[in-house]
Design a protein around this motif. Structure first.
Motif, PDB file in Angstrom:
ATOM      1  N   THR A 198       0.829  -1.202   0.000  1.00 10.08           N
ATOM      2  CA  THR A 198       0.000   0.000   0.000  1.00 10.08           C
ATOM      3  C   THR A 198       0.866   1.256   0.000  1.00 10.08           C
ATOM      4  O   THR A 198       0.635   2.199  -0.775  1.00 10.08           O
ATOM      5  CB  THR A 198      -0.927   0.010   1.227  1.00 10.08           C
ATOM      6  OG1 THR A 198      -1.799  -1.130   1.159  1.00 10.08           O
ATOM      7  CG2 THR A 198      -1.775   1.283   1.255  1.00 10.08           C
ATOM      8  N   SER A 199       1.892   1.269   0.852  1.00 10.83           N
ATOM      9  CA  SER A 199       2.787   2.427   0.926  1.00 10.83           C
ATOM     10  C   SER A 199       3.541   2.624  -0.383  1.00 10.83           C
ATOM     11  O   SER A 199       3.668   3.749  -0.888  1.00 10.83           O
ATOM     12  CB  SER A 199       3.788   2.252   2.072  1.00 10.83           C
ATOM     13  OG  SER A 199       3.122   2.169   3.319  1.00 10.83           O
ATOM     14  N   PHE A 200       4.018   1.527  -0.952  1.00 17.19           N
ATOM     15  CA  PHE A 200       4.764   1.588  -2.212  1.00 17.19           C
ATOM     16  C   PHE A 200       3.861   2.098  -3.337  1.00 17.19           C
ATOM     17  O   PHE A 200       4.274   2.923  -4.164  1.00 17.19           O
ATOM     18  CB  PHE A 200       5.317   0.208  -2.553  1.00 17.19           C
ATOM     19  CG  PHE A 200       6.195   0.184  -3.768  1.00 17.19           C
ATOM     20  CD1 PHE A 200       7.556   0.408  -3.667  1.00 17.19           C
ATOM     21  CD2 PHE A 200       5.663  -0.075  -5.027  1.00 17.19           C
ATOM     22  CE1 PHE A 200       8.375   0.382  -4.786  1.00 17.19           C
ATOM     23  CE2 PHE A 200       6.464  -0.101  -6.147  1.00 17.19           C
ATOM     24  CZ  PHE A 200       7.826   0.133  -6.027  1.00 17.19           C
ATOM     25  N   GLY A 201       2.624   1.619  -3.363  1.00 19.66           N
ATOM     26  CA  GLY A 201       1.689   2.032  -4.406  1.00 19.66           C
ATOM     27  C   GLY A 201       1.395   3.518  -4.356  1.00 19.66           C
ATOM     28  O   GLY A 201       1.299   4.175  -5.393  1.00 19.66           O
ATOM     29  N   ILE A 202       1.261   4.048  -3.134  1.00 21.17           N
ATOM     30  CA  ILE A 202       1.008   5.483  -2.976  1.00 21.17           C
ATOM     31  C   ILE A 202       2.210   6.293  -3.461  1.00 21.17           C
ATOM     32  O   ILE A 202       2.072   7.306  -4.145  1.00 21.17           O
ATOM     33  CB  ILE A 202       0.683   5.804  -1.506  1.00 21.17           C
ATOM     34  CG1 ILE A 202      -0.660   5.185  -1.110  1.00 21.17           C
ATOM     35  CG2 ILE A 202       0.663   7.315  -1.272  1.00 21.17           C
ATOM     36  CD1 ILE A 202      -0.964   5.254   0.364  1.00 21.17           C
ATOM     37  N   GLU A 203       3.404   5.822  -3.120  1.00 18.36           N
ATOM     38  CA  GLU A 203       4.628   6.532  -3.515  1.00 18.36           C
ATOM     39  C   GLU A 203       4.840   6.525  -5.022  1.00 18.36           C
ATOM     40  O   GLU A 203       5.246   7.527  -5.620  1.00 18.36           O
ATOM     41  CB  GLU A 203       5.849   5.901  -2.840  1.00 18.36           C
ATOM     42  CG  GLU A 203       5.973   6.183  -1.359  1.00 18.36           C
ATOM     43  CD  GLU A 203       7.219   5.538  -0.774  1.00 18.36           C
ATOM     44  OE1 GLU A 203       8.068   5.054  -1.571  1.00 18.36           O
ATOM     45  OE2 GLU A 203       7.357   5.507   0.449  1.00 18.36           O
ATOM     46  N   LYS A 204       4.563   5.377  -5.653  1.00 18.00           N
ATOM     47  CA  LYS A 204       4.910   5.197  -7.068  1.00 18.00           C
ATOM     48  C   LYS A 204       3.723   5.350  -8.018  1.00 18.00           C
ATOM     49  O   LYS A 204       3.894   5.283  -9.235  1.00 18.00           O
ATOM     50  CB  LYS A 204       5.534   3.813  -7.278  1.00 18.00           C
ATOM     51  CG  LYS A 204       6.744   3.525  -6.394  1.00 18.00           C
ATOM     52  CD  LYS A 204       7.897   4.445  -6.709  1.00 18.00           C
ATOM     53  CE  LYS A 204       9.125   4.081  -5.873  1.00 18.00           C
ATOM     54  NZ  LYS A 204      10.267   4.999  -6.134  1.00 18.00           N
ATOM     55  N   GLY A 205       2.524   5.534  -7.471  1.00 16.62           N
ATOM     56  CA  GLY A 205       1.356   5.650  -8.333  1.00 16.62           C
ATOM     57  C   GLY A 205       0.980   4.349  -9.001  1.00 16.62           C
ATOM     58  O   GLY A 205       0.558   4.327 -10.162  1.00 16.62           O
TER      59      GLY A 205
END
Length: 237
Positions: free
Chosen positions: A23-30
């Motif tokens: 979830t955190s990675f997805g928010i950071e990388k779109g």
């Protein structure tokens, strides 16, 4: 980009930690993720389909360990990215046997996780396209949709006419048409689903593709020609 991920982990807390990192990675990388959790590898392997981009695989699992599971997956799917999650680094380093991308040591820290995920994303971006698994009369085969010239229906089966030969599967042509929606396939009649990339010309109510003549039904001709013209314009744009 939507990436489909399987987490194979019997420890629910570890699985939730991975989901939190995703979830955190997805928010950071779109990036968006479609995540499925399996508590053991047998559940993943049952009715396995090649729709996962990445599999995070624990090595210590009930019923079947992660390394044996990875070997079974590789027999079905050569393209999926495998990343081991483990505290047994002595086993993880043998990941080359199943062409694993990498391994992450428990407890999984976000910084290390993000580095491995970035590498996995780059690998996905390099892929030319997704393959599909076909359960044929002679076993499971994996093919690229781009290699399919056309598909025809025969009773309760469909026949895939590919560049490498013909494959026969128990299925309906409507179900295959739905699976291939993202690719340039279109029906010229109720019996044939045509890959527009192989069409050479249309003569009256006949479509010629790679030396094969297929009948275009009168009700479908207008829509088929329009779809072909759209494909040609998109290809040449």
């Amino acid at each position: 980009m939507i990436i489909t991920i399987a987490i194979v982990e019997d420890d629910i807390n570890q699985a939730r930690l991975l989901e939190s990192h995703l979830t955190s990675f997805g928010i950071e990388k779109g990036v968006s993720f479609n995540i499925m959790h399996f508590q053991h590898a047998v559940a993943l392997l049952e009715n396995y389909t090649a729709n996962f981009d990445i599999i995070f695989m624990d090595i210590q699992l009930p019923y079947m360990n992660g390394m044996d599971a990875a070997r079974s997956i590789r027999a079905l799917d050569k393209e999926v990215i495998l990343i081991f999650i483990t505290n047994l680094t002595q086993y993880a380093i043998h990941g080359y046997e199943v062409e694993a991308l990498d391994y992450i040591v428990k407890p999984v820290e976000y910084y290390d996780f993000a580095l491995k995920m970035s590498r996995a994303i780059r690998r996905i971006d390099e892929k030319p396209g997704h393959d599909m698994l076909i359960a044929t009369d002679k076993g499971i085969r994996k093919i690229s949709p781009k290699s399919i010239r056309y598909i025809e229906t025969e009773g309760h089966h469909v026949i895939y006419h590919t560049a490498e030969g013909d494959l026969r599967q128990y299925a309906t042509i409507s179900s295959i048409e739905e699976k291939l929606q993202e690719y340039d396939f279109y029906r010229c009649n109720n019996c044939y689903l045509v890959n527009l990339a192989y069409v050479q010309r249309i003569q009256g109510y006949t479509v010629v593709l790679d030396g094969v003549d297929l009948r275009i039904s009168q009700p479908r001709k207008k829509a088929f020609v329009e779809k072909l013209m759209l494909y040609v314009r998109k290809k040449n744009s």
